[in-house]
Design an enzyme around this catalytic site. Structure first.
Site, short mmCIF file in Angstrom:
data_model
loop_
_atom_site.label_atom_id
_atom_site.label_comp_id
_atom_site.label_asym_id
_atom_site.label_seq_id
_atom_site.Cartn_x
_atom_site.Cartn_y
_atom_site.Cartn_z
N CYS A 10 17.86 -20.15 35.23
CA CYS A 10 18.28 -19.61 33.93
C CYS A 10 17.29 -18.61 33.35
CB CYS A 10 18.51 -20.74 32.94
SG CYS A 10 19.63 -21.98 33.57
N ASN A 47 26.42 -23.03 28.46
CA ASN A 47 25.25 -22.51 29.18
C ASN A 47 25.71 -21.75 30.43
OD1 ASN A 47 22.98 -22.18 30.79
ND2 ASN A 47 22.20 -24.26 30.48
N HIS A 103 17.62 -18.42 25.60
CA HIS A 103 18.60 -18.94 26.55
C HIS A 103 19.47 -19.96 25.82
CE1 HIS A 103 20.53 -20.66 29.93
NE2 HIS A 103 19.77 -21.74 30.02
N1 ACO Z 1 29.91 -37.43 26.13
C1 ACO Z 1 29.66 -38.62 25.55
N2 ACO Z 1 28.54 -39.31 25.79
C2 ACO Z 1 27.66 -38.77 26.65
C3 ACO Z 1 27.87 -37.55 27.29
C4 ACO Z 1 29.06 -36.88 27.00
N3 ACO Z 1 29.35 -35.67 27.54
N4 ACO Z 1 26.80 -37.28 28.08
C5 ACO Z 1 25.95 -38.31 27.94
N5 ACO Z 1 26.46 -39.22 27.08
C6 ACO Z 1 25.89 -40.48 26.65
C7 ACO Z 1 24.89 -41.02 27.63
O1 ACO Z 1 25.53 -41.72 28.65
C8 ACO Z 1 24.07 -41.91 26.74
O2 ACO Z 1 24.76 -43.12 26.57
P1 ACO Z 1 23.97 -44.53 26.54
O3 ACO Z 1 23.05 -44.44 25.36
O4 ACO Z 1 25.07 -45.51 26.40
O5 ACO Z 1 23.23 -44.57 27.84
C9 ACO Z 1 24.07 -41.20 25.39
O6 ACO Z 1 25.16 -40.26 25.45
C10 ACO Z 1 22.78 -40.45 25.10
O7 ACO Z 1 22.45 -39.69 26.26
P2 ACO Z 1 21.17 -38.80 26.27
O8 ACO Z 1 21.03 -38.20 27.63
O9 ACO Z 1 20.02 -39.55 25.72
O10 ACO Z 1 21.57 -37.68 25.23
P3 ACO Z 1 20.69 -36.55 24.63
O11 ACO Z 1 20.68 -36.64 23.16
O12 ACO Z 1 19.36 -36.43 25.34
O13 ACO Z 1 21.53 -35.25 25.02
C11 ACO Z 1 21.55 -33.46 26.63
C12 ACO Z 1 21.76 -34.95 26.39
C13 ACO Z 1 22.53 -32.70 25.76
C14 ACO Z 1 21.79 -33.14 28.08
C15 ACO Z 1 20.10 -33.08 26.19
O14 ACO Z 1 19.18 -33.96 26.79
C16 ACO Z 1 19.75 -31.69 26.59
O15 ACO Z 1 20.30 -30.72 26.08
N6 ACO Z 1 18.79 -31.50 27.50
C17 ACO Z 1 18.41 -30.19 27.98
C18 ACO Z 1 19.46 -29.73 28.91
C19 ACO Z 1 19.29 -28.30 29.33
O16 ACO Z 1 18.72 -27.51 28.63
N7 ACO Z 1 19.82 -28.01 30.49
C20 ACO Z 1 19.86 -26.76 31.09
C21 ACO Z 1 18.54 -26.10 31.24
S1 ACO Z 1 18.33 -25.09 32.59
C22 ACO Z 1 19.69 -24.41 32.98
O17 ACO Z 1 20.24 -23.81 32.09
C23 ACO Z 1 20.22 -24.52 34.39
#
Ligand code: ACO
Length: 330
Positions: free
Chosen positions: A112, A287, A257
């Site tokens: 990215c 994204n 980004h």
């Molecule tokens: N819908 C509903 N619930 C969900 C979903 C969904 N789509 N996805 C995960 N959950 C649940 C999980 O299972 C978890 O449930 P649990 O507590 O029962 O285990 C709960 O939601 C919390 O999950 P977390 O992973 O802790 O959620 P978080 O607040 O960290 O958000 C996210 C997750 C959005 C992925 C965040 O961590 C994030 O944005 N990280 C960076 C991601 C990123 O930038 N990626 C790309 C970068 S590089 C590139 O672009 C290739």
């Protein structure tokens, strides 16, 4: 100072819109969860158009807007983590489709962060005089790398392409780049496994434990990426501003980004800049990996929101893990 002048931008977004409600057909999720945790409301997915095709459409628009003859292009750099083919590269296909016969063409891979890294490379070519006109094409078909049974990743990404024609400028310019291979396992997608009459891949002690054999889909440890980015964007933007000899508050606009609205908000807080200075379109495209920053630029140009002389920062992060920022005058 030897800088960059982005003389043309273009973008191509597939027509098919997929809303958060639509994603409920595949995984247990909700519009509320996706909007609250990420800011994403919808994304566009390819309707079958290949990645190179999207890149070519964006490139044609950028070259047209720059008013350059394709034969004047010296270098084409493509970026993509979702190409149709390992080779020919999208850059070479764009060359063919545009008739940019005098260019040399290659693909760079920094996930990215691709556009940021490519812009810095373009600036180097321009500064030493080995090129006068560089075309950067970022094109991603992220939908094909998604596991539509994994709710923690499949709702986050979209497809799209964007391109920029880069020529020499004379305003300020500075970049700040960094990578952290130690956290590489936080974002993984595997390439062809070794499987020949002579050898079959042994268990790769480094990354295989994170995936099933032959699983080609994107894997992500969201929290690890989040922790990395919380520091990466502020540090890279601050570092680039320091090198440019300006304060962060002197920036007219920051184009980050588009991976998560919360990441952008955290970056704004840490940089002490108001959200109005952070460009955001993640709600519409999700994204799109390396295409996200140049899509923002193409929109900003089309909306007439950038004035010559504006000081802007572009900031990216992604698989590798990689991150970087460039600061320059528009
Ligand atoms: N819908 C509903 N619930 C969900 C979903 C969904 N789509 N996805 C995960 N959950 C649940 C999980 O299972 C978890 O449930 P649990 O507590 O029962 O285990 C709960 O939601 C919390 O999950 P977390 O992973 O802790 O959620 P978080 O607040 O960290 O958000 C996210 C997750 C959005 C992925 C965040 O961590 C994030 O944005 N990280 C960076 C991601 C990123 O930038 N990626 C790309 C970068 S590089 C590139 O672009 C290739």
């Amino acid at each position: 100072m030897s800088s960059v002048n982005i003389t043309g931008t273009g973008m191509y977004i597939p027509a098919q819109i997929v809303t958060n409600e639509d994603m409920k057909r595949f995984v247990d999720t909700s519009d509320e969860w996706i909007v609250q945790r990420t800011g994403i409301r919808e994304r566009h997915f390819s309707q079958g158009e290949p990645n190179w095709y999207m890149g070519v459409q964006a490139a044609k628009q950028a070259v047209g807007n720059a008013g350059v003859d394709p034969k004047e292009i010296d270098v084409i750099i493509s970026c993509s983590i979702t190409p149709d083919y390992f080779y020919p590269t999208i850059a070479c296909t764009v060359q063919d489709e545009l008739g940019a016969d005098n260019a040399f063409c290659w693909n760079m891979e920094a996930a990215c962060s691709g556009f940021i890294y490519a812009l810095d490379v373009a600036r180097s070519y321009l500064a030493v005089g080995s090129a006068k006109t560089v075309l950067i094409v970022c094109s991603e078909n992220m939908s094909k790398s998604l596991d539509f049974t994994d709710r923690s990743t499949c709702v986050l990404f979209g497809d799209g392409a964007a391109a920029a024609v880069v020529q020499k400028g004379d305003g300020l310019y500075a970049s700040c780049m960094g990578s952290d291979g130690r956290t590489g396992a936080a974002l993984l997608a595997r390439a062809l496994p070794l499987d020949t009459p002579f050898a079959t891949e042994k268990d790769d002690p480094k990354y295989a434990k994170y995936m099933e054999a032959n699983d080609p889909y994107l894997k992500m440890n969201g929290r690890a990426v989040y922790r990395f980015t919380a520091h990466a964007i502020p540090n890279m933007v601050t570092g680039a501003c320091e090198r440019a000899g300006i304060q962060v508050e002197d920036l007219d606009l920051i184009v980050p980004h588009q991976a998560n609205l919360r990441i952008i908000e955290t970056a704004a807080e840490r940089l002490h800049v108001p959200m109005e200075k952070m460009y955001v379109n993640i709600d519409r495209y999700a994204n799109t990996s390396c295409a996200s920053v140049p899509i923002c630029l193409a929109e900003l140009v089309a909306d007439g929101r950038l004035k010559r002389g504006d000081k802007i920062a572009l900031a990216g992060f992604g698989g590798g893990l990689t991150c970087g920022a460039v600061v320059f005058e528009w």
